[in-house]
Write a protein that holds these residues in place. Structure first.
Motif, PDB file in Angstrom:
ATOM      1  N   GLU A  58      94.494   9.717  46.336  1.00  0.00           N
ATOM      2  CA  GLU A  58      94.557   9.566  47.789  1.00  0.00           C
ATOM      3  C   GLU A  58      93.129   9.387  48.282  1.00  0.00           C
ATOM      4  O   GLU A  58      92.284  10.262  48.089  1.00  0.00           O
ATOM      5  CB  GLU A  58      95.197  10.794  48.430  1.00  0.00           C
ATOM      6  N   LEU A  59      92.877   8.230  48.895  1.00  0.00           N
ATOM      7  CA  LEU A  59      91.527   7.866  49.305  1.00  0.00           C
ATOM      8  C   LEU A  59      91.388   7.913  50.816  1.00  0.00           C
ATOM      9  O   LEU A  59      92.361   7.727  51.552  1.00  0.00           O
ATOM     10  CB  LEU A  59      91.205   6.445  48.832  1.00  0.00           C
ATOM     11  N   GLU A  60      90.167   8.115  51.259  1.00  0.00           N
ATOM     12  CA  GLU A  60      89.828   7.974  52.671  1.00  0.00           C
ATOM     13  C   GLU A  60      88.792   6.862  52.753  1.00  0.00           C
ATOM     14  O   GLU A  60      87.808   6.871  52.002  1.00  0.00           O
ATOM     15  CB  GLU A  60      89.244   9.264  53.224  1.00  0.00           C
ATOM     16  N   ILE A  61      89.016   5.901  53.639  1.00  0.00           N
ATOM     17  CA  ILE A  61      88.081   4.803  53.838  1.00  0.00           C
ATOM     18  C   ILE A  61      87.447   4.983  55.211  1.00  0.00           C
ATOM     19  O   ILE A  61      88.151   5.043  56.224  1.00  0.00           O
ATOM     20  CB  ILE A  61      88.771   3.423  53.771  1.00  0.00           C
ATOM     21  N   VAL A  62      86.133   5.071  55.252  1.00  0.00           N
ATOM     22  CA  VAL A  62      85.404   5.223  56.508  1.00  0.00           C
ATOM     23  C   VAL A  62      84.669   3.914  56.778  1.00  0.00           C
ATOM     24  O   VAL A  62      83.907   3.443  55.932  1.00  0.00           O
ATOM     25  CB  VAL A  62      84.394   6.391  56.432  1.00  0.00           C
ATOM     26  N   MET A  63      84.934   3.336  57.947  1.00  0.00           N
ATOM     27  CA  MET A  63      84.283   2.080  58.338  1.00  0.00           C
ATOM     28  C   MET A  63      83.397   2.343  59.543  1.00  0.00           C
ATOM     29  O   MET A  63      83.808   3.010  60.488  1.00  0.00           O
ATOM     30  CB  MET A  63      85.334   1.033  58.702  1.00  0.00           C
TER      31      MET A  63
END
Length: 120
Positions: A58-63
């Protein structure tokens, strides 16, 4: 998955693309984002792979967005797994007119997202 059981490196770019699309949908609306008269076109993209991702995860992508230019803006990404940064990336978006594909000034609404001269 690659031959070593890791998530293939091309998927990291898809993760960043998904974050960018979610931002775009939030910006122009989910109902018809491609009916806008202009929109972003990616002119370059990069990724630094810091740690392999093993499926399932389970990943978190921060933009975040960088300082805007006349027709473009940088976007920056962190891919996090359990709070650890496993990759970082960037993509330059050039705003183009849908009618002819030519660069067009960034919409005022995009510029309004950033204070002048600051990276976010």
């Amino acid at each position: 998955m690659d031959a070593l059981g890791h998530v293939n490196n091309t998927l990291y770019f898809r993760y960043m693309e998904q974050a960018r699309l979610e931002w775009l949908y939030a910006f122009v609306g989910h109902d018809r984002p491609y009916e806008a008269q202009s929109g972003p076109l990616i002119v370059n993209a990069s990724c630094t792979f810091l740690e392999p991702i093993v499926y399932p995860a389970e990943l978190e992508i921060v933009m975040t967005l960088g300082e805007p230019g006349r027709t473009s803006i940088g976007s920056f990404y962190e891919i996090l797994l359990d709070g650890r940064r496993v990759a970082e990336g960037a993509a330059r978006m050039v705003w183009v007119a849908r009618a002819d594909g030519r660069p067009t000034p960034l919409p005022d609404a995009v510029r309004a997202l950033l204070p002048a001269g600051a990276d976010h």
